[in-house]
Design a protein around this motif. Structure first.
Motif, short mmCIF file in Angstrom:
data_model
loop_
_atom_site.label_atom_id
_atom_site.label_comp_id
_atom_site.label_asym_id
_atom_site.label_seq_id
_atom_site.Cartn_x
_atom_site.Cartn_y
_atom_site.Cartn_z
N SER A 30 0.83 -1.37 0.05
CA SER A 30 -0.04 -0.05 0.00
C SER A 30 0.86 1.32 0.13
N ARG A 33 2.32 1.60 -3.26
CA ARG A 33 1.28 2.07 -4.28
C ARG A 33 0.89 3.82 -4.29
N ASP A 34 1.20 3.99 -2.76
CA ASP A 34 1.01 5.55 -2.78
C ASP A 34 2.07 6.20 -3.25
N GLU A 36 3.98 5.56 -5.72
CA GLU A 36 3.98 5.49 -7.12
C GLU A 36 2.80 6.48 -7.73
N TYR A 37 1.95 6.50 -6.96
CA TYR A 37 0.64 7.45 -7.53
C TYR A 37 0.95 8.80 -7.14
N ILE A 38 1.65 8.91 -5.78
CA ILE A 38 1.90 10.41 -5.67
C ILE A 38 3.03 10.96 -5.93
N ASN A 41 4.09 11.23 -9.88
CA ASN A 41 3.30 12.14 -10.84
C ASN A 41 3.65 13.73 -10.47
N ARG A 44 0.76 15.72 -8.55
CA ARG A 44 0.31 15.27 -7.41
C ARG A 44 1.45 15.34 -6.26
N ARG A 45 2.69 15.26 -6.81
CA ARG A 45 3.95 15.34 -5.85
C ARG A 45 4.15 17.04 -5.35
N TYR A 48 1.51 17.13 -2.69
CA TYR A 48 2.05 16.69 -1.39
C TYR A 48 3.01 17.40 -0.79
#
Length: 101
Positions: A30, A33-34, A36-38, A41, A44-45, A48
């Protein structure tokens, strides 16, 4: 807020290639996955990183103002009130997130 850079043992200035190199060493699926997702990108980075900085400033403010429930928070006739120390730390200036107009 989860420290994704801490999970990778990297700093905020880490490049995308450094993040990708460290990704296989993250044990939790998990968290991986977070990351990779945040962090992989750019948009998103950016969000964040901004939120992470803000949360750290808030944490520093709470610590320097000693804002604990027992010390400064109370209730008076079911209305919460806050009693702050006389001096505010210079960290309050860092909360100016939006550019001045």
């Amino acid at each position: 807020m989860r420290d994704l850079y801490g999970e990778l043992k990297l700093t905020v200035s880490a490049s995308e290639s450094e993040i990708k190199k460290r990704l296989p060493y993250v044990l939790s699926k998990s968290v991986r996955r977070d990351i990779e997702y945040i962090l992989l990108n750019p948009n998103r980075r950016l969000v964040y990183d901004r939120n992470w900085k803000l949360m750290n400033i808030i944490g520093e403010l709470r610590g320097s103002l000693r804002l604990t429930k027992s010390d400064y928070w109370g209730e008076e006739e079911n209305i919460a009130y806050l009693s702050l120390p006389d001096q505010y730390p210079p960290l309050l200036d860092q909360l100016k997130i939006l550019p001045s107009s």
